[in-house]
Structure formats: structure tokens, C-alpha cells
Design a protein around this motif. Structure first.
Motif, PDB file in Angstrom:
ATOM      1  N   VAL A  16       0.831  -1.200   0.000  1.00  0.00           N
ATOM      2  CA  VAL A  16       0.000   0.000   0.000  1.00  0.00           C
ATOM      3  C   VAL A  16       0.865   1.249   0.000  1.00  0.00           C
ATOM      4  N   GLN A  80      -2.429   0.823  -4.665  1.00  0.00           N
ATOM      5  CA  GLN A  80      -1.923  -0.541  -4.563  1.00  0.00           C
ATOM      6  C   GLN A  80      -0.709  -0.660  -5.485  1.00  0.00           C
ATOM      7  N   CYS A  89      -6.552  -6.745  -7.154  1.00  0.00           N
ATOM      8  CA  CYS A  89      -7.138  -6.237  -5.913  1.00  0.00           C
ATOM      9  C   CYS A  89      -8.532  -5.658  -6.102  1.00  0.00           C
ATOM     10  N   TYR A 130      -4.072  -4.132   1.599  1.00  0.00           N
ATOM     11  CA  TYR A 130      -4.552  -2.976   0.829  1.00  0.00           C
ATOM     12  C   TYR A 130      -5.976  -2.617   1.231  1.00  0.00           C
TER      13      TYR A 130
END
Length: 272
Positions: A16, A80, A89, A130
Motif C-alpha cells: 500500500v 496498490q 485487488c 490494501y
């Protein structure tokens, strides 16, 4: 239970990135496919760099647009860092496309015959941290002001041999409040062709961020797609960031006017 092997090493960055962490705007920007890093232990997933640089590896240009927009709005941006080929994601873990063995006709050797433990490591070390960071940001803001979630994406101008006419697309599922207003505003911009749930549409089966962080919380939200050839360079990224920074604040302020909490969209805080 399958053994879960370590994925990220000491030389790998955390999954992150947070830009403008102390931003005062109620808008929270997220970018699920901002980066194209690959954990060192996975090498290049068996692909040449030319493939990793394609749209299959990341959302080209969206990192730059999101960071610039965050600066203009004084908004936090959560980005991300890892390639969507490692784990997507914006797909529920285990769903089709979460860890794709083939992407837009390209075989991904590093994703073939993946063990349960290896897949779980990608989810536990990249996907969940994340999304936990997004949830943390929304939790922290919810007691002070109504967070507004904007998921930033980009799309390839040609897919499956078909050219896509849209310059941008506004995506949503059940809640159309912000999407309809942003769609109308973008369609008033000279020369823009803007898709209504095109080139994609949000669904529980294929999307994660909007259903979980937007719909389940009842937040104002929208997913925005921008065509990659328009934001492949810094000039295009700056132009789109400036356009969105002009259009979003009045829409968000109007939609949140009825909330009995302070609303900040990029300027001074004022009563809702």
C-alpha cells in the motif's frame, strides 16, 4: 491446510502506498491497479517486460492522475503497488480473474498451476492489507465527516480487436447517486464520449472495492475509468486531474448537503 509460503521479502515494498495522508477532503481516492511491481520471489512471472508494461499488468496512467487529483483536492489517495497479474485487488479472492493464468491472450507462466498456499500468500500479503488500509481510512473519517469513495481505473483503447469509443466510463451497481451526477457533468465537457457502465459495469461477482467499501457502508461512491491513451503521459494526467478537480467538488457538496456533519471537498470546511 496447504502451507502458505512467504511472498514479500525485505527488498519488496509494502503493498500500500498512501499519498497526501493528511488530506482534509471528504473524498477518498483509491487505485486498485496503480502499480506494476512483482515480488522478487516471483521473478517476472515468466513474462518479458513488454508484457508487464501492457494494460494486463496495471492501469496505465492512473497512478499519476490519482496523485495529481489528490493534490488538487487535498484528498488522501490509497494506491496498490503490485501488478494486477500477481493478484487483482478489485476481484474477490478466488474469483475468476483474481490470479489470471491468461490475460488478454497472454499466458502467465507464473500463475499456472498455482498451489492453494501460494494463492493464499498473495491474498494475505497484498490483497487484504490494501483493503484493510482503505477500511481503516474510511473508519477514521466516518465519525467526523461523510467519506466519499472514488475508485480510479484506466482501460485499454483496444480490447479483443475492438476499438473502444469512450474517453471515460462511469461505473456503478446499486447506488447511482454520485455516478449519475458525474456522468452528466462529464458528458457536458466538449468532445468527450463517456460510457454509462461502459466499458465495464460493477458487479458483486467481478468487483470488490465498490461493493465492499462503498455499497456495504452506504457511502457516496463511484468507479471512474479513463482511456489509457489519454493519460499515458504527464500532460494527459494533469489535464484529467484538473478536469475532475473542477467537476467533483460541487457535485459532492450538493449531494452531501443534507448530511448533519461537516463536509470538506478540497477547501474550507463548512456546515452540510
Amino acid at each position: 491446510m496447504a502451507e502458505r509460503l512467504p511472498l514479500l521479502g525485505s527488498l519488496d515494498p509494502p503493498p500500500v502506498g498512501v499519498h497526501r495522508e493528511n488530506g482534509t477532503s471528504c473524498i477518498v481516492l483509491i487505485a486498485d491497479h496503480a502499480g506494476q511491481r512483482i515480488p522478487a520471489v516471483l521473478g517476472s512471472l515468466g513474462l518479458p517486460q513488454s508484457e508487464l508494461d501492457r494494460h494486463i499488468g496495471w492501469d496505465i496512467g492512473i497512478d499519476g492522475v490519482t496523485r495529481r487529483l489528490a493534490d488538487l483536492l487535498d484528498a488522501v489517495a490509497i494506491l496498490q503497488r503490485y501488478s494486477r497479474l500477481v493478484i487483482d485487488c478489485n476481484r474477490p479472492p478466488g474469483a475468476t480473474g483474481s490470479i489470471a493464468p491468461v490475460s488478454d491472450g497472454t499466458q502467465v507462466p507464473g500463475n499456472a498451476a498455482l498451489s492453494t498456499g501460494a494463492a493464499e500468500a498473495r491474498a494475505q500479503e497484498i490483497f487484504y492489507p490494501y483493503h484493510q488500509r482503505i477500511a481503516q481510512e474510511l473508519d477514521a473519517r466516518d465519525g467526523l465527516q461523510a467519506p466519499v469513495l472514488i475508485a480510479m481505473h484506466s482501460f485499454t483503447p483496444v480490447f479483443g480487436g475492438q476499438s473502444r469509443p469512450w474517453h471515460a466510463g462511469v461505473l456503478y451497481q446499486r447506488d447511482t447517486r454520485l455516478a449519475r451526477r458525474l456522468l452528466a457533468a462529464l458528458r457536458e465537457e466538449p468532445g468527450l464520449v463517456v460510457g454509462d457502465n461502459q466499458p465495464y459495469a460493477v458487479s458483486d461477482a467481478t468487483d470488490y472495492a465498490i461493493p465492499v467499501h462503498g455499497e456495504q457502508r452506504g457511502l457516496l461512491h463511484v468507479e471512474l475509468e479513463i482511456r489509457q491513451d489519454l493519460i499515458a503521459d504527464e500532460r494527459g494526467q494533469a489535464e484529467w486531474a484538473a478536469r475532475l478537480a473542477r467537476l467533483l467538488p460541487p457535485i459532492v457538496q450538493d449531494l452531501t448537503r443534507r448530511l448533519d456533519r461537516p463536509v470538506t471537498t478540497g477547501g474550507a470546511t463548512r456546515p452540510a
